[in-house]
Design an enzyme around this catalytic site. Sequence first.
Site, PDB file in Angstrom:
ATOM      1  CG  HIS B  70     -22.459 106.356  60.186  1.00  0.00           C
ATOM      2  ND1 HIS B  70     -23.760 106.417  59.761  1.00  0.00           N
ATOM      3  CD2 HIS B  70     -22.326 105.181  60.854  1.00  0.00           C
ATOM      4  CE1 HIS B  70     -24.399 105.330  60.167  1.00  0.00           C
ATOM      5  NE2 HIS B  70     -23.566 104.570  60.833  1.00  0.00           N
ATOM      6  CD  GLU B  73     -19.576 102.038  59.375  1.00  0.00           C
ATOM      7  OE1 GLU B  73     -20.517 101.221  59.399  1.00  0.00           O
ATOM      8  OE2 GLU B  73     -19.334 102.827  60.314  1.00  0.00           O
ATOM      9  CG  HIS B  74     -24.065 102.507  56.374  1.00  0.00           C
ATOM     10  ND1 HIS B  74     -25.253 101.837  56.530  1.00  0.00           N
ATOM     11  CD2 HIS B  74     -23.644 102.810  57.629  1.00  0.00           C
ATOM     12  CE1 HIS B  74     -25.543 101.749  57.819  1.00  0.00           C
ATOM     13  NE2 HIS B  74     -24.597 102.337  58.499  1.00  0.00           N
ATOM     14  CD  GLU B 145     -26.638 103.029  61.976  1.00  0.00           C
ATOM     15  OE1 GLU B 145     -26.622 102.917  60.739  1.00  0.00           O
ATOM     16  OE2 GLU B 145     -25.604 102.979  62.668  1.00  0.00           O
TER      17      GLU B 145
END
Lengths: 429, 434
Positions: B70, B73-74, B145
């Site tokens: 993840h 991805e960022h 997040e």
Amino acid sequence: MQSAPAPPGYTHFQLPGDLDIAVNSNKKMKTVLVSVSVIGNLNETVTRMAILPSILRRGTRRHPDLQAISRYLDGLYGASLSSQVFKLGEWHLLRFRLDVVNERFVPGVNGLLGNALEFLSELMRDPLVVEGGFHPQYLEQEKANQRRAIESLLDNKAAYAENRCIEEMCSKEPFHLFELGRVEDIEAIDAKELRELHRRWSRRYPVHAYLAGDVDPAAARDLATSVFAGGAAEREGGYALSGPPSTIRVAAPREVEERMDVNQAKLVLGFRHGVTYSHPSYEALLLMNGILGGYSHSKLFQNVREKESLCYSIHSSLERVKGLLFISSGIAPENYRKAVDIILKNVESMKAGQITDEEIQATILTILNANEMLEDNFGALADVDLAWRLHDRPFDLLEFRRRLTNVQRDEIVAAARLLQHDTTYLLTR
Amino acid sequence: MSIPTKRSYSATLDEEVLEASFPSGLRVFFCPKQTFRKKYACYSTFYGSVDSEFIEPAGSRLKVPDGIAHFLEHTLFETEDGNVSDLFAKRGAYNNAATSFTTTTYLCASSERFLENLELLIRFVENPVFRPDKVEKEKGIIEQEIKGYDDSPGWVSYMGLLENLFERHPMRIDIAGTPDTIRNIDSDTLHRCYRAFYHPSNMVLFVVGDLESNELLDFIAARSRHTSGSAAAAGPETMRRIYPDEPKAVHRAETRKEMEVALPKLLLGFKEVGVPEKGEDFVLHDLASEFALELLFGRSSDTFRDLYESQMALDDFGASYGMGAGVGFAVVGGDTPRPDELRQTLLDRARTLRDRGIAEEDFEREKRKFLGAFIRSFNSLEFIAGHYTYFKFHDFDLFRSVDVLSRITKETLEERVRTLLDPDNFASFVILPK
């Protein structure tokens, strides 16, 4: 502009008794969508209106319980039924949707759409009735469910905070009512009285039925007409729908703080602008909101999230019937003051005209793309059509795009200057 | 130049997909959708949160911090020209990305100037920038997040249940990691993960919309670095995933957690190990499990009726099946005023349903429903692209799902129920109001 085919729209047929049937025939969908909205005023009936879809979905005369309904829909190749209760400004809408596979895709099957329409009409108009009222046990259960549904708004902290901001900000206007109603009204709901309200609702409240799919338009219109106006004698119409809501001048902004054990604080700033769908500044307002906080290229996202790492999420959103704007953000509790300052600074910079051509162009393109892609989504298209129709704005997407593209910078600045900061709401620990 | 393609057609759906394979191993798919205004592309890698340990192409074994897929991805969103979201936004296009247990997907959509957006999508996915200062800054954003997820009872209970079900298997890892695990992520490890899993042979590019296929494929071939070169050059076995042996028994029977919620929530879970990972077996297992759960706990079931009428379950009650990397799990439950009673009732039901079998009438009705739902999902370009890709990662053509569905028998489902719903091997997660 390149020469794309004319955008699809719905053809409307107005029938007596405030019944509007709209049909769109298209080759895109593998299903036929039927979306029926019934409109009333947002007032003291809010809680009773909000429970209607739940009680109607418990049983009809022919399909007297949840399981009978669910199994009947399964048999129609999994026709999907949904209902929604929501506010459109100070109107209260109940929307029922049924999406059924086009029988072209299931060889040997006939009459799917007709059966689906009949069923939807039955569900809305012909409930299971016991001694002149709704089924008493069903009603007690749905009252308990409604209480829980209202209380569980708390589980979604962002939605909870936005709603609390509205309650505080519009406490003296009907708009403060939550679409699912008030817990304190629930106890008194009575099976017979509710059935009476339902009867008035189904006979008198204005109905907007939309039908879209790969269907013959005339046949679909006739089918929908025969189903929805079937009890034509039953349809009276004549419900007095209220006019557009009035706007209020803000004396001074207020702050409301609420404590709860949360990891992330939720900050909501509420503003008033008074611009609605039919307002000459509508397109300028859309651009203003987009530049301020509608998208990831927006000022708020760039300056609060990207430059300062002050939050994970931040966006501004428009309410376009009553004329409000909300800026919502998830922040670390200790960053509260800093976040509010930066947000307000960004609003002020819009009012001072600090808007680049690049920001305007990007936002025009973003709204244009979204508007064009709307042409593939017939449920959303029906919703826009209805909102415009309720504001007597002709549904003309090409005209909308022309106006949007021609908005000038000073019109955007003027739209920003309409913003009056009303309430700052913080949910924190 | 015309790039050779393979065509897959579904008569049931009246849809076609063209496939172009490049020597590098990259597969590109195109689904023509005339008359649609939206054009949509997703560029995906078969890499998600479960890929927590692997042998690198260079041969060394690497265990990575939780949440790194993840985080990567960022990271890809930060390019030399700035944040990719800004670049898409400047063209008015929609873009996003998502990391799941087994995949990472980057997507964009627009009606106008789509090829420019596609070019940007290809460019940023294929040209990552790993800068330590950007990585540090991203930690603050991802931490916020994660804290947002920590306030979501739905997510907390779902991930909590998986932690209870699995003892060692990375299916128990929260996709985004935790503030502690992401603190250990650095640009070097990110780069190593990228090299291992963003190899063309581990990726799929799917485009759907009203476009001309030859023009599109030529365009992609000219812009994607991943279409040139050969997989053999990088070594056919580019990386090897390592999954620990997972015991059959659940890890922990129950966790209870207090949160700011209006109503308690119960999720009950059953686990399976050694489930199929590829091909028709994978799809059959997935579909049959979903089908069986729907028959037992769906809105048309006796169980749902009884639970709803006794007010033990509410509208959100449901069951779903998840699988990947050799394990599978069923999740049943929802909001409930009486979580302990609900768990007991569900377990009692599981016992009787295993013995009772499935009625022919119920089976036929639910089969119609599954077929209808499958046809309906092809209204959505996002569904077509996303699911076609997901199934391709498992060596299967989505269009053939209808054949698999037609091969499922009542007996298949009865067997599925007996294996899956073991009333002596379950875990639960309960959320209670503070």
